[in-house]
Design a protein around this motif. Structure first.
Motif, PDB file in Angstrom:
ATOM      1  N   VAL A 130       0.760  -1.240  -0.007  1.00 17.83           N
ATOM      2  CA  VAL A 130       0.089   0.043  -0.009  1.00 17.83           C
ATOM      3  C   VAL A 130       0.990   1.316  -0.039  1.00 17.83           C
ATOM      4  O   VAL A 130       1.868   1.248   0.672  1.00 17.83           O
ATOM      5  CB  VAL A 130      -0.941   0.070   1.196  1.00 17.83           C
ATOM      6  N   ASP A 131       0.472   2.245  -0.881  1.00 15.84           N
ATOM      7  CA  ASP A 131       1.420   3.496  -0.885  1.00 15.84           C
ATOM      8  C   ASP A 131       1.413   4.166   0.553  1.00 15.84           C
ATOM      9  O   ASP A 131       0.498   4.002   1.359  1.00 15.84           O
ATOM     10  CB  ASP A 131       0.745   4.446  -1.936  1.00 15.84           C
ATOM     11  N   GLY A 132       2.571   4.651   0.748  1.00 14.54           N
ATOM     12  CA  GLY A 132       2.653   5.570   2.052  1.00 14.54           C
ATOM     13  C   GLY A 132       2.296   6.851   2.062  1.00 14.54           C
ATOM     14  O   GLY A 132       2.732   7.786   2.778  1.00 14.54           O
ATOM     15  N   ASN A 133       1.329   7.364   1.095  1.00 21.72           N
ATOM     16  CA  ASN A 133       0.749   8.767   1.395  1.00 21.72           C
ATOM     17  C   ASN A 133      -0.422   9.180   1.585  1.00 21.72           C
ATOM     18  O   ASN A 133      -0.820  10.073   1.422  1.00 21.72           O
ATOM     19  CB  ASN A 133       1.044   9.140  -0.301  1.00 21.72           C
ATOM     20  N   ASN A 134      -1.087   8.165   2.420  1.00 21.57           N
ATOM     21  CA  ASN A 134      -2.103   8.297   3.236  1.00 21.57           C
ATOM     22  C   ASN A 134      -3.574   8.571   2.282  1.00 21.57           C
ATOM     23  O   ASN A 134      -4.505   9.116   2.811  1.00 21.57           O
ATOM     24  CB  ASN A 134      -1.815   9.471   4.285  1.00 21.57           C
TER      25      ASN A 134
END
Length: 272
Positions: free
Chosen positions: A108-112
Protein backbone atom coordinates in the motif's frame (compact mmCIF):
# COMPACT_ATOMS: atom_id res chain seq x y z
CA UNK A 1 13.31 -19.86 -7.67
CA UNK A 2 17.08 -19.41 -7.52
CA UNK A 3 17.58 -16.53 -5.08
CA UNK A 4 21.24 -16.29 -6.06
CA UNK A 5 20.08 -14.75 -9.34
CA UNK A 6 17.75 -12.18 -7.80
CA UNK A 7 18.51 -8.63 -8.92
CA UNK A 8 17.73 -6.53 -5.86
CA UNK A 9 18.82 -2.95 -5.06
CA UNK A 10 21.36 -2.43 -2.31
CA UNK A 11 19.60 -1.54 0.93
CA UNK A 12 20.03 -1.20 4.67
CA UNK A 13 17.93 -3.20 7.12
CA UNK A 14 16.86 -2.01 10.57
CA UNK A 15 14.75 -4.60 12.38
CA UNK A 16 12.79 -3.18 15.29
CA UNK A 17 11.13 -6.42 16.37
CA UNK A 18 10.96 -10.11 15.54
CA UNK A 19 8.76 -11.63 12.84
CA UNK A 20 5.39 -12.49 14.40
CA UNK A 21 2.83 -12.85 11.60
CA UNK A 22 2.46 -14.99 8.48
CA UNK A 23 1.61 -11.91 6.38
CA UNK A 24 3.22 -8.50 6.12
CA UNK A 25 2.32 -5.12 4.67
CA UNK A 26 5.05 -3.32 2.72
CA UNK A 27 4.72 0.46 2.49
CA UNK A 28 6.88 2.26 -0.11
CA UNK A 29 7.65 5.85 0.88
CA UNK A 30 9.94 8.74 0.04
CA UNK A 31 9.67 12.08 1.83
CA UNK A 32 6.00 11.63 2.74
CA UNK A 33 6.28 13.77 5.88
CA UNK A 34 3.06 14.02 7.86
CA UNK A 35 1.22 11.80 5.38
CA UNK A 36 3.10 8.66 6.39
CA UNK A 37 2.74 9.57 10.07
CA UNK A 38 -1.03 9.89 9.72
CA UNK A 39 -1.12 6.62 7.83
CA UNK A 40 0.91 4.78 10.46
CA UNK A 41 -1.45 6.12 13.13
CA UNK A 42 -4.28 4.37 11.26
CA UNK A 43 -2.36 1.21 10.44
CA UNK A 44 -0.84 0.63 13.90
CA UNK A 45 -3.85 -1.36 15.22
CA UNK A 46 -3.37 -3.88 12.42
CA UNK A 47 0.09 -4.82 13.66
CA UNK A 48 -1.84 -7.55 15.48
CA UNK A 49 -2.56 -9.31 12.15
CA UNK A 50 0.30 -8.20 9.85
CA UNK A 51 3.91 -7.22 10.32
CA UNK A 52 4.58 -3.68 9.07
CA UNK A 53 7.60 -3.08 6.82
CA UNK A 54 8.60 0.37 5.52
CA UNK A 55 10.29 0.52 2.11
CA UNK A 56 12.10 3.86 2.15
CA UNK A 57 13.37 5.11 -1.19
CA UNK A 58 15.81 7.49 0.51
CA UNK A 59 13.79 9.98 2.55
CA UNK A 60 15.52 13.10 3.85
CA UNK A 61 12.62 14.75 5.69
CA UNK A 62 13.14 13.05 9.07
CA UNK A 63 9.69 11.47 9.06
CA UNK A 64 10.93 7.94 9.75
CA UNK A 65 12.53 8.20 13.18
CA UNK A 66 13.19 4.77 14.65
CA UNK A 67 11.61 5.54 18.03
CA UNK A 68 8.45 6.72 16.31
CA UNK A 69 8.34 3.68 14.01
CA UNK A 70 8.80 1.31 16.93
CA UNK A 71 5.99 3.03 18.84
CA UNK A 72 3.69 2.54 15.82
CA UNK A 73 4.39 -1.18 15.65
CA UNK A 74 6.64 -1.11 12.59
CA UNK A 75 8.68 -4.29 12.42
CA UNK A 76 11.36 -3.34 9.87
CA UNK A 77 12.69 -0.28 8.07
CA UNK A 78 14.38 -0.94 4.72
CA UNK A 79 16.29 1.96 3.15
CA UNK A 80 17.22 1.71 -0.52
CA UNK A 81 20.83 2.68 -1.23
CA UNK A 82 20.69 2.27 -4.97
CA UNK A 83 19.07 3.61 -8.12
CA UNK A 84 15.45 3.08 -9.13
CA UNK A 85 11.96 4.20 -8.20
CA UNK A 86 8.85 2.33 -7.04
CA UNK A 87 9.59 -1.00 -8.74
CA UNK A 88 13.06 -1.03 -7.19
CA UNK A 89 11.54 -0.38 -3.74
CA UNK A 90 9.09 -3.22 -4.28
CA UNK A 91 11.85 -5.62 -5.36
CA UNK A 92 13.68 -4.69 -2.17
CA UNK A 93 10.59 -5.29 -0.02
CA UNK A 94 9.54 -8.51 -1.73
CA UNK A 95 13.05 -9.95 -1.45
CA UNK A 96 13.28 -9.16 2.27
CA UNK A 97 9.77 -10.46 3.01
CA UNK A 98 10.24 -13.71 1.09
CA UNK A 99 13.59 -14.35 2.73
CA UNK A 100 11.86 -13.82 6.08
CA UNK A 101 9.33 -16.53 5.22
CA UNK A 102 6.14 -14.50 4.86
CA UNK A 103 3.35 -16.40 3.10
CA UNK A 104 1.77 -13.29 1.63
CA UNK A 105 2.73 -9.66 1.07
CA UNK A 106 0.33 -6.72 1.02
CA UNK A 107 1.48 -3.45 -0.53
CA UNK A 108 0.00 0.00 0.00
CA UNK A 109 1.34 3.44 -0.86
CA UNK A 110 2.66 5.53 2.02
CA UNK A 111 0.87 8.77 1.11
CA UNK A 112 -2.23 8.31 3.30
CA UNK A 113 -4.66 8.09 0.38
CA UNK A 114 -5.76 4.50 0.90
CA UNK A 115 -8.19 2.84 3.29
CA UNK A 116 -5.68 0.86 5.33
CA UNK A 117 -8.67 -0.26 7.36
CA UNK A 118 -9.20 -2.70 4.47
CA UNK A 119 -6.09 -4.72 5.39
CA UNK A 120 -8.16 -7.51 7.04
CA UNK A 121 -9.99 -7.99 3.72
CA UNK A 122 -6.68 -8.67 2.00
CA UNK A 123 -5.50 -11.15 4.64
CA UNK A 124 -8.88 -12.89 4.42
CA UNK A 125 -8.49 -13.36 0.67
CA UNK A 126 -4.95 -14.67 1.11
CA UNK A 127 -6.33 -17.15 3.65
CA UNK A 128 -8.93 -18.20 1.09
CA UNK A 129 -6.17 -19.09 -1.35
CA UNK A 130 -6.08 -16.08 -3.64
CA UNK A 131 -2.66 -15.33 -5.09
CA UNK A 132 -3.23 -11.80 -6.39
CA UNK A 133 -5.71 -9.49 -4.68
CA UNK A 134 -6.24 -6.12 -6.32
CA UNK A 135 -7.85 -3.31 -4.36
CA UNK A 136 -10.32 -1.29 -6.42
CA UNK A 137 -12.32 1.85 -5.84
CA UNK A 138 -14.49 0.89 -8.82
CA UNK A 139 -16.04 -2.41 -7.68
CA UNK A 140 -19.21 -2.53 -5.54
CA UNK A 141 -18.36 -1.25 -2.08
CA UNK A 142 -15.33 0.69 -3.32
CA UNK A 143 -15.15 4.45 -3.11
CA UNK A 144 -13.18 7.28 -4.68
CA UNK A 145 -13.01 10.83 -3.36
CA UNK A 146 -11.60 13.80 -5.31
CA UNK A 147 -9.93 11.64 -7.97
CA UNK A 148 -8.47 14.07 -10.54
CA UNK A 149 -10.46 13.88 -13.77
CA UNK A 150 -7.36 13.27 -15.89
CA UNK A 151 -6.40 10.27 -13.75
CA UNK A 152 -9.90 8.85 -13.77
CA UNK A 153 -10.03 9.06 -17.56
CA UNK A 154 -6.59 7.48 -17.91
CA UNK A 155 -7.54 4.58 -15.64
CA UNK A 156 -11.00 3.89 -17.03
CA UNK A 157 -10.36 4.50 -20.72
CA UNK A 158 -6.73 3.49 -21.17
CA UNK A 159 -4.90 1.68 -18.40
CA UNK A 160 -7.54 -0.71 -17.04
CA UNK A 161 -8.93 -1.73 -20.46
CA UNK A 162 -5.47 -2.32 -21.94
CA UNK A 163 -4.19 -4.27 -18.92
CA UNK A 164 -7.41 -6.32 -18.89
CA UNK A 165 -7.06 -7.12 -22.58
CA UNK A 166 -3.42 -8.20 -22.23
CA UNK A 167 -4.08 -10.15 -19.03
CA UNK A 168 -7.31 -11.84 -20.04
CA UNK A 169 -8.87 -10.80 -16.72
CA UNK A 170 -11.26 -7.90 -16.18
CA UNK A 171 -9.56 -5.35 -13.92
CA UNK A 172 -11.10 -2.01 -12.97
CA UNK A 173 -8.37 -0.17 -11.01
CA UNK A 174 -4.99 -1.21 -12.39
CA UNK A 175 -2.92 1.75 -11.15
CA UNK A 176 -3.93 1.12 -7.55
CA UNK A 177 -0.97 -0.09 -5.49
CA UNK A 178 -3.13 -1.48 -2.67
CA UNK A 179 -2.70 -5.21 -3.36
CA UNK A 180 -1.78 -8.57 -1.94
CA UNK A 181 0.45 -11.28 -3.40
CA UNK A 182 0.98 -14.87 -2.31
CA UNK A 183 4.56 -15.98 -1.83
CA UNK A 184 3.85 -18.88 -4.19
CA UNK A 185 3.09 -16.43 -6.99
CA UNK A 186 6.12 -14.21 -6.40
CA UNK A 187 8.46 -17.22 -6.18
CA UNK A 188 7.23 -18.79 -9.42
CA UNK A 189 10.13 -19.07 -11.86
CA UNK A 190 7.73 -18.04 -14.63
CA UNK A 191 7.20 -14.70 -12.84
CA UNK A 192 10.69 -13.69 -11.69
CA UNK A 193 9.97 -10.19 -10.33
CA UNK A 194 13.59 -9.77 -9.21
CA UNK A 195 14.96 -8.36 -12.45
CA UNK A 196 16.43 -4.89 -12.93
CA UNK A 197 14.10 -4.25 -15.88
CA UNK A 198 11.54 -3.45 -13.16
CA UNK A 199 12.91 -0.08 -12.13
CA UNK A 200 10.19 2.59 -12.29
CA UNK A 201 6.50 1.59 -12.38
CA UNK A 202 6.67 -1.53 -14.56
CA UNK A 203 6.25 -4.10 -11.81
CA UNK A 204 2.70 -3.07 -10.87
CA UNK A 205 1.40 -3.61 -14.40
CA UNK A 206 3.50 -6.71 -14.99
CA UNK A 207 2.24 -8.56 -11.91
CA UNK A 208 -1.38 -7.79 -12.84
CA UNK A 209 -0.85 -9.35 -16.25
CA UNK A 210 1.42 -12.23 -15.30
CA UNK A 211 -0.81 -13.49 -12.47
CA UNK A 212 -3.72 -13.82 -14.89
CA UNK A 213 -1.75 -15.26 -17.79
CA UNK A 214 -0.31 -17.99 -15.56
CA UNK A 215 -3.75 -18.91 -14.21
CA UNK A 216 -3.33 -17.78 -10.62
CA UNK A 217 -6.36 -17.17 -8.44
CA UNK A 218 -7.22 -13.45 -8.70
CA UNK A 219 -9.87 -11.19 -7.23
CA UNK A 220 -10.60 -7.47 -6.92
CA UNK A 221 -11.90 -6.23 -3.58
CA UNK A 222 -13.38 -2.85 -2.62
CA UNK A 223 -11.15 -0.15 -1.15
CA UNK A 224 -11.32 3.60 -0.74
CA UNK A 225 -8.84 6.10 -2.20
CA UNK A 226 -8.99 9.76 -1.21
CA UNK A 227 -7.16 12.62 -2.92
CA UNK A 228 -6.78 15.94 -1.11
CA UNK A 229 -8.73 18.93 -2.35
CA UNK A 230 -6.65 21.28 -4.49
CA UNK A 231 -3.34 20.62 -6.19
CA UNK A 232 -2.62 16.89 -6.32
CA UNK A 233 0.70 15.99 -4.63
CA UNK A 234 2.60 13.69 -6.94
CA UNK A 235 6.15 12.64 -7.73
CA UNK A 236 5.28 11.94 -11.38
CA UNK A 237 5.11 14.79 -13.90
CA UNK A 238 1.93 14.55 -16.04
CA UNK A 239 3.70 14.51 -19.42
CA UNK A 240 6.59 12.26 -18.47
CA UNK A 241 4.32 10.03 -16.43
CA UNK A 242 1.84 9.51 -19.25
CA UNK A 243 4.62 8.78 -21.74
CA UNK A 244 6.10 6.25 -19.35
CA UNK A 245 2.69 4.66 -18.81
CA UNK A 246 2.21 4.22 -22.54
CA UNK A 247 5.70 2.77 -22.94
CA UNK A 248 5.06 0.22 -20.18
CA UNK A 249 1.74 -0.81 -21.73
CA UNK A 250 3.43 -1.29 -25.10
CA UNK A 251 6.21 -3.38 -23.58
CA UNK A 252 3.60 -5.51 -21.82
CA UNK A 253 1.61 -6.02 -25.00
CA UNK A 254 4.80 -7.15 -26.76
CA UNK A 255 5.58 -9.49 -23.81
CA UNK A 256 9.00 -7.94 -23.33
CA UNK A 257 8.85 -8.25 -19.54
CA UNK A 258 8.24 -12.01 -19.66
CA UNK A 259 11.13 -14.07 -18.23
CA UNK A 260 11.49 -15.91 -21.54
CA UNK A 261 11.48 -12.75 -23.67
CA UNK A 262 15.17 -12.93 -24.55
CA UNK A 263 15.00 -16.64 -25.36
CA UNK A 264 11.70 -16.81 -27.20
CA UNK A 265 12.99 -16.39 -30.72
CA UNK A 266 16.25 -18.25 -30.25
CA UNK A 267 14.88 -21.26 -28.40
CA UNK A 268 11.21 -21.25 -29.30
CA UNK A 269 10.10 -20.84 -25.69
CA UNK A 270 6.37 -20.78 -25.21
CA UNK A 271 4.91 -17.39 -24.34
CA UNK A 272 2.06 -17.18 -21.91
Amino acid sequence: MDIDNWEVPKYDITELSEKRMKYCVCIPVINEGEKIKKQLDKIAPFSSIVDIIILDGGSTDGSLGLTYLRDKGVRTLLVKKDTGKLSAQLRMGFAYALNQGYEGIITVDGNNKDSVESIPLFTKKLEEGYDFVQGSRYVPGGREINTPLSRKIAIKLIHAPVISMIAGFHYTDTTNGFRAHSSKFLLDNQVRPFRSVFNTYELLAYLSVRSARLGYKIIEIPVERVYPIGKVPTKISPLRGNLLLMKILLELALKRYNPDALQRHGEGSRSL
